[in-house]
Every structure is written in C-alpha cells, then in structure tokens.
Motif scaffolding. Sequence first.
Motif, PDB file in Angstrom:
ATOM      1  N   ILE A   1      67.149 -11.816  49.317  1.00 13.89           N
ATOM      2  CA  ILE A   1      66.086 -12.812  49.533  1.00 13.89           C
ATOM      3  C   ILE A   1      66.024 -13.784  48.357  1.00 13.89           C
ATOM      4  O   ILE A   1      65.953 -15.007  48.526  1.00 13.89           O
ATOM      5  N   GLY A   2      66.081 -13.228  47.141  1.00 13.50           N
ATOM      6  CA  GLY A   2      66.052 -14.079  45.950  1.00 13.50           C
ATOM      7  C   GLY A   2      67.219 -15.045  45.910  1.00 13.50           C
ATOM      8  O   GLY A   2      67.064 -16.214  45.545  1.00 13.50           O
ATOM      9  N   GLY A   3      68.399 -14.574  46.317  1.00 17.26           N
ATOM     10  CA  GLY A   3      69.573 -15.444  46.338  1.00 17.26           C
ATOM     11  C   GLY A   3      69.430 -16.577  47.328  1.00 17.26           C
ATOM     12  O   GLY A   3      69.808 -17.722  47.043  1.00 17.26           O
ATOM     13  N   ALA A   4      68.865 -16.280  48.508  1.00 11.36           N
ATOM     14  CA  ALA A   4      68.653 -17.315  49.519  1.00 11.36           C
ATOM     15  C   ALA A   4      67.639 -18.345  49.037  1.00 11.36           C
ATOM     16  O   ALA A   4      67.784 -19.545  49.288  1.00 11.36           O
ATOM     17  N   VAL A   5      66.605 -17.882  48.336  1.00 12.40           N
ATOM     18  CA  VAL A   5      65.592 -18.788  47.793  1.00 12.40           C
ATOM     19  C   VAL A   5      66.214 -19.727  46.762  1.00 12.40           C
ATOM     20  O   VAL A   5      65.971 -20.942  46.772  1.00 12.40           O
ATOM     21  N   LEU A   6      67.032 -19.179  45.864  1.00 10.65           N
ATOM     22  CA  LEU A   6      67.670 -20.005  44.835  1.00 10.65           C
ATOM     23  C   LEU A   6      68.620 -21.026  45.457  1.00 10.65           C
ATOM     24  O   LEU A   6      68.683 -22.170  45.015  1.00 10.65           O
ATOM     25  N   HIS A   7      69.352 -20.616  46.475  1.00 11.76           N
ATOM     26  CA  HIS A   7      70.274 -21.552  47.117  1.00 11.76           C
ATOM     27  C   HIS A   7      69.528 -22.720  47.745  1.00 11.76           C
ATOM     28  O   HIS A   7      70.046 -23.847  47.771  1.00 11.76           O
ATOM     29  N   SER A   8      68.322 -22.473  48.227  1.00 12.89           N
ATOM     30  CA  SER A   8      67.544 -23.538  48.864  1.00 12.89           C
ATOM     31  C   SER A   8      66.907 -24.480  47.851  1.00 12.89           C
ATOM     32  O   SER A   8      66.222 -25.427  48.222  1.00 12.89           O
ATOM     33  N   GLY A   9      67.112 -24.216  46.551  1.00 13.51           N
ATOM     34  CA  GLY A   9      66.583 -25.107  45.520  1.00 13.51           C
ATOM     35  C   GLY A   9      65.172 -24.797  45.086  1.00 13.51           C
ATOM     36  O   GLY A   9      64.524 -25.618  44.444  1.00 13.51           O
ATOM     37  N   LYS A  10      64.691 -23.600  45.416  1.00 15.46           N
ATOM     38  CA  LYS A  10      63.327 -23.215  45.061  1.00 15.46           C
ATOM     39  C   LYS A  10      63.339 -22.219  43.903  1.00 15.46           C
ATOM     40  O   LYS A  10      64.389 -21.706  43.517  1.00 15.46           O
ATOM     41  N   ILE A  11      62.161 -21.949  43.379  1.00 14.06           N
ATOM     42  CA  ILE A  11      62.009 -20.995  42.281  1.00 14.06           C
ATOM     43  C   ILE A  11      61.782 -19.605  42.859  1.00 14.06           C
ATOM     44  O   ILE A  11      60.937 -19.418  43.730  1.00 14.06           O
ATOM     45  N   ALA A  12      62.545 -18.633  42.375  1.00 10.84           N
ATOM     46  CA  ALA A  12      62.375 -17.242  42.784  1.00 10.84           C
ATOM     47  C   ALA A  12      61.756 -16.471  41.622  1.00 10.84           C
ATOM     48  O   ALA A  12      62.379 -16.324  40.566  1.00 10.84           O
ATOM     49  N   GLU A  13      60.539 -16.009  41.807  1.00  7.01           N
ATOM     50  CA  GLU A  13      59.871 -15.230  40.765  1.00  7.01           C
ATOM     51  C   GLU A  13      60.135 -13.753  41.027  1.00  7.01           C
ATOM     52  O   GLU A  13      59.797 -13.229  42.097  1.00  7.01           O
ATOM     53  N   MET A  14      60.743 -13.085  40.042  1.00  2.74           N
ATOM     54  CA  MET A  14      61.095 -11.677  40.200  1.00  2.74           C
ATOM     55  C   MET A  14      60.605 -10.890  38.994  1.00  2.74           C
ATOM     56  O   MET A  14      60.672 -11.368  37.859  1.00  2.74           O
ATOM     57  N   ALA A  15      60.116  -9.673  39.263  1.00  3.05           N
ATOM     58  CA  ALA A  15      59.608  -8.828  38.194  1.00  3.05           C
ATOM     59  C   ALA A  15      60.761  -8.239  37.387  1.00  3.05           C
ATOM     60  O   ALA A  15      61.906  -8.191  37.846  1.00  3.05           O
ATOM     61  N   THR A  16      60.447  -7.794  36.173  1.00  2.00           N
ATOM     62  CA  THR A  16      61.448  -7.149  35.334  1.00  2.00           C
ATOM     63  C   THR A  16      62.010  -5.912  36.039  1.00  2.00           C
ATOM     64  O   THR A  16      61.254  -5.090  36.553  1.00  2.00           O
ATOM     65  N   GLY A  17      63.333  -5.822  36.083  1.00  5.00           N
ATOM     66  CA  GLY A  17      63.957  -4.685  36.745  1.00  5.00           C
ATOM     67  C   GLY A  17      64.400  -4.958  38.165  1.00  5.00           C
ATOM     68  O   GLY A  17      65.065  -4.126  38.784  1.00  5.00           O
ATOM     69  N   GLU A  18      64.044  -6.123  38.700  1.00 10.07           N
ATOM     70  CA  GLU A  18      64.454  -6.457  40.067  1.00 10.07           C
ATOM     71  C   GLU A  18      65.851  -7.084  40.128  1.00 10.07           C
ATOM     72  O   GLU A  18      66.312  -7.440  41.199  1.00 10.07           O
ATOM     73  N   GLY A  19      66.493  -7.202  38.998  1.00 12.95           N
ATOM     74  CA  GLY A  19      67.889  -7.629  38.981  1.00 12.95           C
ATOM     75  C   GLY A  19      68.101  -9.118  39.120  1.00 12.95           C
ATOM     76  O   GLY A  19      68.871  -9.567  39.970  1.00 12.95           O
ATOM     77  N   LYS A  20      67.463  -9.915  38.244  1.00 12.53           N
ATOM     78  CA  LYS A  20      67.624 -11.370  38.313  1.00 12.53           C
ATOM     79  C   LYS A  20      69.065 -11.789  38.044  1.00 12.53           C
ATOM     80  O   LYS A  20      69.572 -12.720  38.677  1.00 12.53           O
ATOM     81  N   THR A  21      69.709 -11.101  37.104  1.00 13.36           N
ATOM     82  CA  THR A  21      71.096 -11.446  36.771  1.00 13.36           C
ATOM     83  C   THR A  21      72.005 -11.221  37.970  1.00 13.36           C
ATOM     84  O   THR A  21      72.908 -12.014  38.251  1.00 13.36           O
ATOM     85  N   LEU A  22      71.777 -10.128  38.706  1.00  9.90           N
ATOM     86  CA  LEU A  22      72.582  -9.828  39.889  1.00  9.90           C
ATOM     87  C   LEU A  22      72.293 -10.820  41.013  1.00  9.90           C
ATOM     88  O   LEU A  22      73.194 -11.202  41.763  1.00  9.90           O
ATOM     89  N   VAL A  23      71.044 -11.249  41.129  1.00 11.37           N
ATOM     90  CA  VAL A  23      70.661 -12.218  42.168  1.00 11.37           C
ATOM     91  C   VAL A  23      71.482 -13.496  42.042  1.00 11.37           C
ATOM     92  O   VAL A  23      71.933 -14.072  43.040  1.00 11.37           O
ATOM     93  N   SER A  24      71.710 -13.938  40.822  1.00 15.16           N
ATOM     94  CA  SER A  24      72.402 -15.215  40.589  1.00 15.16           C
ATOM     95  C   SER A  24      73.834 -15.205  41.101  1.00 15.16           C
ATOM     96  O   SER A  24      74.405 -16.267  41.364  1.00 15.16           O
ATOM     97  N   THR A  25      74.448 -14.022  41.231  1.00 14.11           N
ATOM     98  CA  THR A  25      75.841 -13.966  41.687  1.00 14.11           C
ATOM     99  C   THR A  25      75.993 -14.489  43.109  1.00 14.11           C
ATOM    100  O   THR A  25      77.052 -15.014  43.467  1.00 14.11           O
ATOM    101  N   LEU A  26      74.955 -14.355  43.920  1.00 10.81           N
ATOM    102  CA  LEU A  26      75.047 -14.731  45.340  1.00 10.81           C
ATOM    103  C   LEU A  26      75.141 -16.240  45.541  1.00 10.81           C
ATOM    104  O   LEU A  26      76.137 -16.735  46.074  1.00 10.81           O
ATOM    105  N   PRO A  27      74.124 -17.025  45.118  1.00  9.64           N
ATOM    106  CA  PRO A  27      74.241 -18.481  45.289  1.00  9.64           C
ATOM    107  C   PRO A  27      75.317 -19.100  44.410  1.00  9.64           C
ATOM    108  O   PRO A  27      75.870 -20.148  44.750  1.00  9.64           O
TER     109      PRO A  27
END
Length: 362
Positions: free
Chosen positions: A179-205
């Motif tokens: 979900i976070g990856g899809a949000v980032l691809h659409s040009g929006k801000i994805a707010e994620m808590a510590t431990g939810e894997g923000k670094t891993l999310v970025s690999t998708l978009p």
Amino acid sequence: MLGIISKLFGGSKSEKDVKKIAPEVQKINQFFAQYQSLSNDELRNKTIEFRSRIAQHLTPINKQIEDKNQAAEDLPIEDINGRDAIYKEVDELKKEKDKETEIILKELLPEAFAVVKETSRRFKENATLESSATELDRTLAVKKDSVVIEGDKAIHKNTWTAAGGQVQWNMVHYDVQLIGGAVLHSGKIAEMATGEGKTLVSTLPAYLNALAGQGVHIVTVNDYLAKRDSEWNGPIFEWLGVTVDCIDKHEPNSDARRNAYNADITYGTNNEFGFDYLRDNMVHNPDEMVQRKHHFAMVDEVDSVLIDDARTPLIISGPVGHSDNTQQFFELKPRIESLVEAQRKAVNQFLIEAKKENSRRQ
C-alpha cells in the motif's frame, strides 16, 4: 459525535485512499503467487519484458517527436521562427509522452511490485541464487564479493556489505508495504510508523519507475542513509538488471558523479541533489551538466527535508545567463537605446529652435 459522522461519510480521507488501493494489493499478491513457479532466469527476464512493453506503448509518441525534430532540422538555418514553432510542438509532445509513461507504469504496477516481492522472498529463503550471467553480473562480480561468476552462471549471495557491516536479506513485503509503495508511486506522502519498513517500501516504486529508463532519485536527509540504503537495497535491484549508485560517494562535477546520475536508481542527500541542480544551471556547455531530465523522485523523511532543511536555502552566486526567452531582449536592447537617444536629441533640437523662433518674434 466525530466518530459517528466519520462512519456516516465512509471514514477518514486516509481510510478511503487505502480502500481504493486494496484491489491493487489483491492483484499484486495474485501475480506474486504466479511468479513463485518461475525460474530465476524467467523472473529476471521480467525486467526486459516490462521495458519492452513500455517501449512499445511509447512508440507512436516517440515517432511523432522524431518526425518533428527532423522537420525542424530540414528547415533553413535562417528560418529561426519556423524552427522555434516546431520545437514548441516538440515540447508539448514530450509532455504528452510523460503522461503516456504514467499510463503504462500504472498498468504495470501490480506485476512490477510482485516481481520485487518475489525477488525479496527468494533472497530471504535462499543463501544463493543461481542464474545465467549477464554483462551487469560480470561487472558486479569484479566489485562485489556477493556476486560470483562460474562459467556462464552468476551466483548472487543473500549476504553483502552495507554501511560497513555484513547484512543478510531477511525481508518480504507485507500488504501495508505494498500500500505504501502504491501511495508513493502516485506522488503522495506515505506516513509509516517506525518498524513498518519504510526502506523496503521504497524498493517497489523505485523499481517500477526505473523501468522507464529515465532515472529515479531517492533523496535522504544525510549521507549515511544515502550510502547505507543504496548498499542495502542495491543487490535486489541489480539482480533484476537495474543499476544503482549513490552521488554522495563521488566528487561534484566529476565523471563518476555524472555516471551516478545515469544509473537507473540514484541515491543521495537533498543538499547534494540541490547543489548539483544549481551548478547545472550555471554551466557554459550542456556537456558539463551532471543531472539529466528529471523523471521520478522519492524523499525519505519528507517533513525534515521539505520543512526543517528548507529553512536554509541552497544559494550559489554567479553571473546571470541569457536564456532563449531573453536572447531577443538582449539583441534588441542596443537598437532601442539608440532609437530613444536619437529621439531625445531630436526633441531637444526642436525645443531649442522653437525657443529661438519665439525670441525672434518677440
């Protein structure tokens, strides 16, 4: 009362956005299940397939741009206005190409995200992944201990060096990260808590937008994160045939910095990206520029980069250049000044003669 109103109108804005993305997540997981039966070579070749589909989708608009550029070149050199009119049409076509690129990337999103998720799963569950060696594999094997070439085979280990230490890949994307990856691809801000894997999310978009071949920038708040994330996620991208580099590892205005920008995915700090942009606007020759046309960027810790760091603007002093839009002004300015000066002299002469004539009559 606020809770009742929220339920009546279907929940908060973020909840509504997540509901819209839910069908995409379902598609991603369906492709993910299908891709588990693919061989390593077949999975890696998905990158080639995706790029081919993008090129095929953009063929008509690329043909129009090519024809327009040729038409401009065929005009006489002195026909500046004619060429300018055609180049304006080319600029509009390039904007249309950007829109068409967005369309095909949106279409590829479920498949591309599934490829990254399946790649992550294989690296997590296997100490090594063996596949046919590519030119990129052979280049990486010279520089990295995690890649070994044996004959026509490339062996990628699931442990490598990142931020000065050995790391073992142990992550697979959960639905919240999809979900976070899809949000980032659409040009929006994805707010994620510590431990939810923000670094891993970025690999998708990052992977999805790198397929367009126009570059992806991942902006971090400090050079440690830029270097760490490029080394941490890099092997996943590189196994899929996507090149990765970090500008903070190279000196400004160097060939190495320029090559870093030519990578499919480029990591760096906001300050380095900003100063490179400013320096590129001061060069005397386009060949001296390090950045290419901007395509897609993701900003880590966006509140810090765009709010906190933005309090200190990036400033480089230098002479003001003459852009194409102001060139005509600077060409005509001396002529206008000469005309105004001639008019001034003529008016003054008329006033002197009028005063003489008035004195003579008195």
